[in-house]
Design a protein around this motif. Structure first.
Motif, PDB file in Angstrom:
ATOM      1  N   VAL A  90       0.847  -1.197   0.000  1.00 22.89           N
ATOM      2  CA  VAL A  90       0.000   0.000   0.000  1.00 22.89           C
ATOM      3  C   VAL A  90       0.882   1.245   0.000  1.00 22.89           C
ATOM      4  O   VAL A  90       0.647   2.196  -0.751  1.00 22.89           O
ATOM      5  N   VAL A  91       1.922   1.231   0.825  1.00 24.15           N
ATOM      6  CA  VAL A  91       2.853   2.359   0.882  1.00 24.15           C
ATOM      7  C   VAL A  91       3.525   2.551  -0.481  1.00 24.15           C
ATOM      8  O   VAL A  91       3.598   3.671  -0.996  1.00 24.15           O
ATOM      9  N   SER A  92       3.986   1.463  -1.081  1.00 24.77           N
ATOM     10  CA  SER A  92       4.627   1.545  -2.401  1.00 24.77           C
ATOM     11  C   SER A  92       3.680   2.136  -3.438  1.00 24.77           C
ATOM     12  O   SER A  92       4.084   2.955  -4.270  1.00 24.77           O
ATOM     13  N   SER A  93       2.423   1.724  -3.386  1.00 19.60           N
ATOM     14  CA  SER A  93       1.431   2.243  -4.335  1.00 19.60           C
ATOM     15  C   SER A  93       1.217   3.744  -4.152  1.00 19.60           C
ATOM     16  O   SER A  93       1.102   4.486  -5.130  1.00 19.60           O
ATOM     17  N   VAL A  94       1.172   4.188  -2.907  1.00 21.51           N
ATOM     18  CA  VAL A  94       0.990   5.620  -2.642  1.00 21.51           C
ATOM     19  C   VAL A  94       2.200   6.402  -3.148  1.00 21.51           C
ATOM     20  O   VAL A  94       2.046   7.445  -3.793  1.00 21.51           O
ATOM     21  N   PHE A  95       3.407   5.899  -2.885  1.00 20.06           N
ATOM     22  CA  PHE A  95       4.602   6.585  -3.384  1.00 20.06           C
ATOM     23  C   PHE A  95       4.583   6.654  -4.912  1.00 20.06           C
ATOM     24  O   PHE A  95       4.914   7.684  -5.496  1.00 20.06           O
ATOM     25  N   SER A  96       4.174   5.585  -5.566  1.00 20.73           N
ATOM     26  CA  SER A  96       4.086   5.585  -7.034  1.00 20.73           C
ATOM     27  C   SER A  96       3.050   6.583  -7.522  1.00 20.73           C
ATOM     28  O   SER A  96       3.259   7.275  -8.522  1.00 20.73           O
ATOM     29  N   GLU A  97       1.930   6.645  -6.818  1.00 22.94           N
ATOM     30  CA  GLU A  97       0.871   7.596  -7.181  1.00 22.94           C
ATOM     31  C   GLU A  97       1.372   9.032  -7.059  1.00 22.94           C
ATOM     32  O   GLU A  97       1.128   9.869  -7.937  1.00 22.94           O
ATOM     33  N   ILE A  98       2.080   9.329  -5.982  1.00 24.68           N
ATOM     34  CA  ILE A  98       2.639  10.667  -5.808  1.00 24.68           C
ATOM     35  C   ILE A  98       3.610  10.976  -6.944  1.00 24.68           C
ATOM     36  O   ILE A  98       3.588  12.060  -7.531  1.00 24.68           O
ATOM     37  N   ASN A  99       4.447  10.012  -7.272  1.00 28.67           N
ATOM     38  CA  ASN A  99       5.458  10.230  -8.308  1.00 28.67           C
ATOM     39  C   ASN A  99       4.871  10.317  -9.706  1.00 28.67           C
ATOM     40  O   ASN A  99       5.524  10.845 -10.611  1.00 28.67           O
ATOM     41  N   SER A 100       3.673   9.815  -9.913  1.00 26.22           N
ATOM     42  CA  SER A 100       3.069   9.878 -11.245  1.00 26.22           C
ATOM     43  C   SER A 100       2.190  11.115 -11.429  1.00 26.22           C
ATOM     44  O   SER A 100       1.668  11.342 -12.513  1.00 26.22           O
TER      45      SER A 100
END
Length: 143
Positions: A90-100
């Protein structure tokens, strides 16, 4: 852009992601809500620190800032690393979302970089299994 808006750019998507799980996972933010002594058996702890900034923070208007974020996911020991990995994803997904996210003219432009983890810890005295992820972040005011 100020310290609160920078923290919110990281905290809000994490809070939303963990609140949307079934069942929701309680999240505690550093300097906002302390972890209660009777904390749930499964929860997330987020620490955001501020590093270098490009100007005096006395006027509370920043054009650029950087720092670090540490996210610790606690699960019951009998749930083992599987549940900790699920929360870490979940944390990884949020970081990816922020970066995209795209640049626009009214927001903070945030990037999360140098992501490490998840690293797993199983202490002898603690009742929980912990997965830890950490990263650096960079924010710019583009408004």
């Amino acid at each position: 852009m100020n310290f609160q808006s920078i923290a919110a750019a990281l905290e809000v998507p994490l809070n939303d992601a963990f609140a949307s799980l079934s069942p929701p996972v309680k999240i505690f933010f550093d300097n906002v809500v302390p972890v209660a002594p009777d904390a749930p058996t499964e929860y997330v702890r987020v620490n955001i620190s501020f590093g270098s900034i490009s100007e005096s923070a006395l006027d509370c208007t920043l054009s650029r800032a950087r720092g670090a974020i540490i996210v610790r996911c606690y699960t019951m020991k009998d749930a083992g690393p599987l549940r900790a990995r699920q929360l870490s994803s979940v944390v990884s997904s949020v970081f990816s979302e922020i970066n995209s996210s795209e640049k626009n003219t009214t927001d903070i432009f945030m990037r999360v970089q140098d992501i490490e983890g998840p690293m797993f810890y199983l202490g002898n005295q603690e009742p929980q299994f912990m997965a830890r992820m950490e990263a650096t972040w960079h924010a710019a005011n583009i408004g």
